[in-house]
Design a protein around this motif. Sequence first.
Motif, PDB file in Angstrom:
ATOM      1  N   GLY A 272       0.354 -14.152  -1.840  1.00  0.00           N
ATOM      2  CA  GLY A 272       0.012 -13.004  -0.659  1.00  0.00           C
ATOM      3  C   GLY A 272       0.830 -11.812  -0.345  1.00  0.00           C
ATOM      4  O   GLY A 272       0.713 -11.282   0.536  1.00  0.00           O
ATOM      5  N   LEU A 273       1.671 -11.321  -1.488  1.00  0.00           N
ATOM      6  CA  LEU A 273       2.176 -10.255  -1.458  1.00  0.00           C
ATOM      7  C   LEU A 273       2.068  -9.293  -2.634  1.00  0.00           C
ATOM      8  O   LEU A 273       1.509  -9.750  -3.622  1.00  0.00           O
ATOM      9  N   ALA A 274       2.353  -8.113  -2.313  1.00  0.00           N
ATOM     10  CA  ALA A 274       1.864  -6.938  -3.079  1.00  0.00           C
ATOM     11  C   ALA A 274       3.028  -5.893  -3.247  1.00  0.00           C
ATOM     12  O   ALA A 274       3.852  -5.922  -2.314  1.00  0.00           O
ATOM     13  N   ALA A 275       3.118  -5.351  -4.545  1.00  0.00           N
ATOM     14  CA  ALA A 275       3.994  -3.959  -4.301  1.00  0.00           C
ATOM     15  C   ALA A 275       3.344  -2.703  -3.981  1.00  0.00           C
ATOM     16  O   ALA A 275       2.348  -2.591  -4.632  1.00  0.00           O
ATOM     17  N   GLU A 276       3.609  -1.833  -3.384  1.00  0.00           N
ATOM     18  CA  GLU A 276       3.105  -0.344  -2.913  1.00  0.00           C
ATOM     19  C   GLU A 276       4.155   0.646  -3.414  1.00  0.00           C
ATOM     20  O   GLU A 276       5.107   0.510  -2.757  1.00  0.00           O
ATOM     21  N   LEU A 277       3.896   1.235  -4.617  1.00  0.00           N
ATOM     22  CA  LEU A 277       4.984   1.955  -5.196  1.00  0.00           C
ATOM     23  C   LEU A 277       4.340   3.657  -4.782  1.00  0.00           C
ATOM     24  O   LEU A 277       3.134   3.857  -4.480  1.00  0.00           O
TER      25      LEU A 277
END
Length: 362
Positions: A272-277
């Motif tokens: 349910g989580l993601a990384a936004e770079l």
Amino acid sequence: MRREDTIGARGYKDAGVDIDAADRLVDAIKPLAEATARPGVLGGLGGFGGLFDLKAAGYRDPVLVAATDGVGTKVKLAAAAGRHRGIGIDLVAMCVNDLAVQGAEPLFFLDYFATGRLDPAAAEQVVTGVADGCRQAGCALIGGETAEMPGMYPAGEYDLAGFAVGAVERAALLTGADVRAGDMVLGLAASGLHANGFSLVRRLLEEQGLGLDDPAPFADGRPVGEALLEPTRIYAKACLAARAAGRDGLHGFAHITGGGLHENIPRVLPGGLAAELDAAAWPVPPVFRWLQASGDLAPAEMARTFNCGIGMCVLCAPDAADSVAAALAEAGETVHAIGRIIEHGGEPSRVGIAGWEAAWRS
């Protein structure tokens, strides 16, 4: 020595295995291993197994963490360039950086060196690098294996494997389960390619007609081989310092190895989580721009093959970010705030990188 022992030794040497050379190598590396001694080490080299006392190292309720790795086809460049020391540092780095992800202190290390015909000078350089890497990581080199296997490897080539064991108090173990939306992603600068993507690198060198002694088009004043063989940065001590400074606000680490940013950060993200770079948040070293241009590689391919300038990611709560970043900088790391963790309805977890088209193309 009995006559039959002498005949047997000569026969084995004629078959391509030089026991005397291996013995000389062991004698040469003993002081290198002894220089890495730390609390907990029992005995020295030469036994059938290495011994380590967790209680003497100060642990009360430890969880052991183990890692094994190699350095891939980077060894082919090292052998061709005749530059062997850095590859030993790479070997340690690839293992101990994985231990640091769990919050573990590296305790001891063992290496495996395999070759068709033993070159004691080259092997000693490799093990010298291993000992150097162990000192950087704070762990002890307590054993290893040198295997001479005629016919298994081309002349002048070898392969390596490393094995590291660390420990962490049970209450301090990091699993990534505490990572949450809103966490910041800090990136620690890489020293170069580290030890991934070298099959592609070697192909591009061939296509570009570049020899290892030619001037590097991405590193002024350095030959190609020297620049590409820059050792992997060892983050273990810095990660431990950050863990102590961030306390409960430091939620996870991600070692950026094979699979790059795209595949390694999700390994520590709960569902349910993601990384936004933000690709503009850190400088991309020239070697990556050269690789992208030489191979006409799409940014997505870069992100899943190379570290692209970030060797370790640190995931922490916003209110812990300053103390964590300060501890990392004090430990000698170059720290960039490169993104954040967001909610993500789909599965599996993912990494989005904004602005990479502009930031990563030459």
